[in-house]
Design a protein around this motif. Structure first.
Motif, PDB file in Angstrom:
ATOM      1  N   GLY A  37     -34.960  -1.991 -40.049  1.00 16.68           N
ATOM      2  CA  GLY A  37     -36.158  -2.716 -39.660  1.00 16.68           C
ATOM      3  C   GLY A  37     -36.696  -2.210 -38.333  1.00 16.68           C
ATOM      4  N   PHE A  38     -37.976  -1.838 -38.317  1.00 17.63           N
ATOM      5  CA  PHE A  38     -38.618  -1.325 -37.110  1.00 17.63           C
ATOM      6  C   PHE A  38     -39.694  -2.301 -36.641  1.00 17.63           C
ATOM      7  N   ASN A  39     -39.829  -2.437 -35.319  1.00 18.76           N
ATOM      8  CA  ASN A  39     -40.816  -3.369 -34.775  1.00 18.76           C
ATOM      9  C   ASN A  39     -42.202  -2.721 -34.695  1.00 18.76           C
ATOM     10  N   ALA A  40     -43.142  -3.396 -34.068  1.00 19.93           N
ATOM     11  CA  ALA A  40     -44.520  -2.910 -33.999  1.00 19.93           C
ATOM     12  C   ALA A  40     -44.634  -1.598 -33.227  1.00 19.93           C
ATOM     13  N   LYS A  41     -43.646  -1.302 -32.376  1.00 24.25           N
ATOM     14  CA  LYS A  41     -43.643  -0.049 -31.624  1.00 24.25           C
ATOM     15  C   LYS A  41     -42.823   1.039 -32.312  1.00 24.25           C
ATOM     16  N   SER A  42     -42.468   0.783 -33.573  1.00 19.49           N
ATOM     17  CA  SER A  42     -41.688   1.727 -34.392  1.00 19.49           C
ATOM     18  C   SER A  42     -40.292   1.962 -33.840  1.00 19.49           C
ATOM     19  N   ARG A  43     -39.752   0.980 -33.145  1.00 22.65           N
ATOM     20  CA  ARG A  43     -38.380   1.077 -32.637  1.00 22.65           C
ATOM     21  C   ARG A  43     -37.432   0.294 -33.549  1.00 22.65           C
ATOM     22  N   LEU A  44     -36.246   0.861 -33.757  1.00 26.45           N
ATOM     23  CA  LEU A  44     -35.254   0.247 -34.632  1.00 26.45           C
ATOM     24  C   LEU A  44     -34.728  -1.045 -34.015  1.00 26.45           C
ATOM     25  N   GLU A  45     -34.882  -2.164 -34.753  1.00 26.68           N
ATOM     26  CA  GLU A  45     -34.422  -3.448 -34.227  1.00 26.68           C
ATOM     27  C   GLU A  45     -33.404  -4.144 -35.138  1.00 26.68           C
ATOM     28  N   VAL A  46     -33.299  -3.726 -36.401  1.00 28.05           N
ATOM     29  CA  VAL A  46     -32.305  -4.313 -37.303  1.00 28.05           C
ATOM     30  C   VAL A  46     -31.769  -3.238 -38.248  1.00 28.05           C
ATOM     31  N   TRP A  47     -30.448  -3.219 -38.396  1.00 32.44           N
ATOM     32  CA  TRP A  47     -29.801  -2.334 -39.367  1.00 32.44           C
ATOM     33  C   TRP A  47     -29.012  -3.220 -40.314  1.00 32.44           C
ATOM     34  N   ASP A  48     -29.373  -3.177 -41.590  1.00 29.75           N
ATOM     35  CA  ASP A  48     -28.782  -4.036 -42.608  1.00 29.75           C
ATOM     36  C   ASP A  48     -27.806  -3.218 -43.455  1.00 29.75           C
ATOM     37  N   PHE A  49     -26.513  -3.589 -43.388  1.00 25.85           N
ATOM     38  CA  PHE A  49     -25.482  -2.948 -44.205  1.00 25.85           C
ATOM     39  C   PHE A  49     -25.282  -3.789 -45.468  1.00 25.85           C
ATOM     40  N   PRO A  50     -25.327  -3.184 -46.665  1.00 27.28           N
ATOM     41  CA  PRO A  50     -25.278  -3.946 -47.920  1.00 27.28           C
ATOM     42  C   PRO A  50     -23.881  -4.463 -48.239  1.00 27.28           C
ATOM     43  N   PRO A  51     -23.798  -5.529 -49.037  1.00 27.53           N
ATOM     44  CA  PRO A  51     -22.508  -6.124 -49.400  1.00 27.53           C
ATOM     45  C   PRO A  51     -21.485  -5.139 -49.978  1.00 27.53           C
ATOM     46  N   PRO A  52     -21.853  -4.227 -50.917  1.00 23.06           N
ATOM     47  CA  PRO A  52     -20.830  -3.315 -51.446  1.00 23.06           C
ATOM     48  C   PRO A  52     -20.165  -2.467 -50.362  1.00 23.06           C
ATOM     49  N   PHE A  53     -20.942  -2.048 -49.356  1.00 21.83           N
ATOM     50  CA  PHE A  53     -20.387  -1.229 -48.280  1.00 21.83           C
ATOM     51  C   PHE A  53     -19.323  -2.004 -47.513  1.00 21.83           C
ATOM     52  N   LEU A  54     -19.504  -3.324 -47.391  1.00 27.23           N
ATOM     53  CA  LEU A  54     -18.567  -4.158 -46.635  1.00 27.23           C
ATOM     54  C   LEU A  54     -17.236  -4.310 -47.353  1.00 27.23           C
ATOM     55  N   ALA A  55     -17.185  -3.941 -48.624  1.00 22.97           N
ATOM     56  CA  ALA A  55     -15.909  -3.967 -49.335  1.00 22.97           C
ATOM     57  C   ALA A  55     -14.960  -2.922 -48.767  1.00 22.97           C
TER      58      ALA A  55
END
Length: 253
Positions: A105-123
């Motif tokens: 997820g990038f904000n209005a200034k195109s800076r990375l503000e959220v990184w979402d790791f999916p459930p399968p990866f957490l296994a």
């Protein structure tokens, strides 16, 4: 002379990486004071929130030399989806389609503000171990010639979480593409192909992502994880995060 050498090293870094390198260094410095700069939200997903965003969307393109699978335009920013399609050893799609989709997820200034790791990866990388790994990166040493960041085991945080076992991993990631006995334990290999409209790769090898997991042959608990995704390498020895007391308890199971 020492100052001159430092200046030459900095000039080399800038030549190789430009401003991206400096921003990566800034992120590493933020990781040293993790709680001041990051927030973790762990449910079925693992969200890493950047409280003081540094990296740009174009940094992602420069570092990975690829485009995301798709981009969502939001009222205040954008959301990038990067899909890794699970494949077998022959490159055919997994019938269960146990894919991995990471979301940035990038904000209005195109800076990375959220990184979402999916459930399968957490296994394969449970939340407590994943967070501990991220925290430890701030104390790592950068090896410029190898483009690697390594963390001394003594700097790793000690946690009391249970190691994932084969049943848990298979529930999340599905059947591995390959299983075999290895000197480090039972080895499971998972293969993925990144779904992207463009990637700078003449031979096609950078499209293929590989995750290797080593299990204790007796307890069937996960010992090590090593992955290679779009040219980026990650290696975690889970046993080094366990306290001596908890490690002994795990070995006795």
């Amino acid at each position: 002379m020492r100052l001159l050498l430092r200046c030459l090293l900095l000039a080399t870094m800038l030549t190789l990486f430009g401003c991206v390198w400096l921003r990566l260094l800034e992120v590493k410095n933020q990781l040293e004071d993790f709680d001041d700069h990051f927030k973790v939200v762990s449910t079925d997903h693992f969200l890493l929130e950047f409280l003081h965003p540094v990296l740009y969307a174009d940094d992602f393109r420069e570092l990975t030399r690829m485009e995301p699978t798709r981009i969502e335009t939001l009222p205040k920013g954008s959301r990038w989806h990067v899909l890794f399609e699970k494949i077998d050893m022959n490159g055919k799609r997994d019938p269960d389609q146990r894919d991995l989709e990471f979301v940035l997820g990038f904000n209005a200034k195109s800076r990375l503000e959220v990184w979402d790791f999916p459930p399968p990866f957490l296994a394969a990388a449970p939340p407590q171990f994943l967070e501990a790994s991220l925290r430890s990166l701030g104390k790592g040493e950068i090896f410029q010639d190898q483009r690697q960041l390594k963390v001394d085991p003594k700097d790793l945080p000690q946690i009391g979480a249970e190691l994932p076992n084969q049943a848990h991993v298979k529930e999340g990631l599905g059947q591995p593409a390959l299983e075999l006995d290895h000197e480090d334990g039972r080895l499971w290999v998972y293969r993925y192909r990144v779904n992207t409209p463009h990637i700078e790769d003449d031979e096609g090898s950078r499209r293929i992502a590989v995750a290797r997991l080593w299990f204790d042959p007796v307890t069937q608990t996960l010992r090590k994880f090593a992955g290679k995704f779009i040219g980026l390498k990650l290696s975690i020895d889970y046993r080094k995060f366990l306290s001596a007391k908890h490690a002994a308890h795990t070995d006795d199971q």
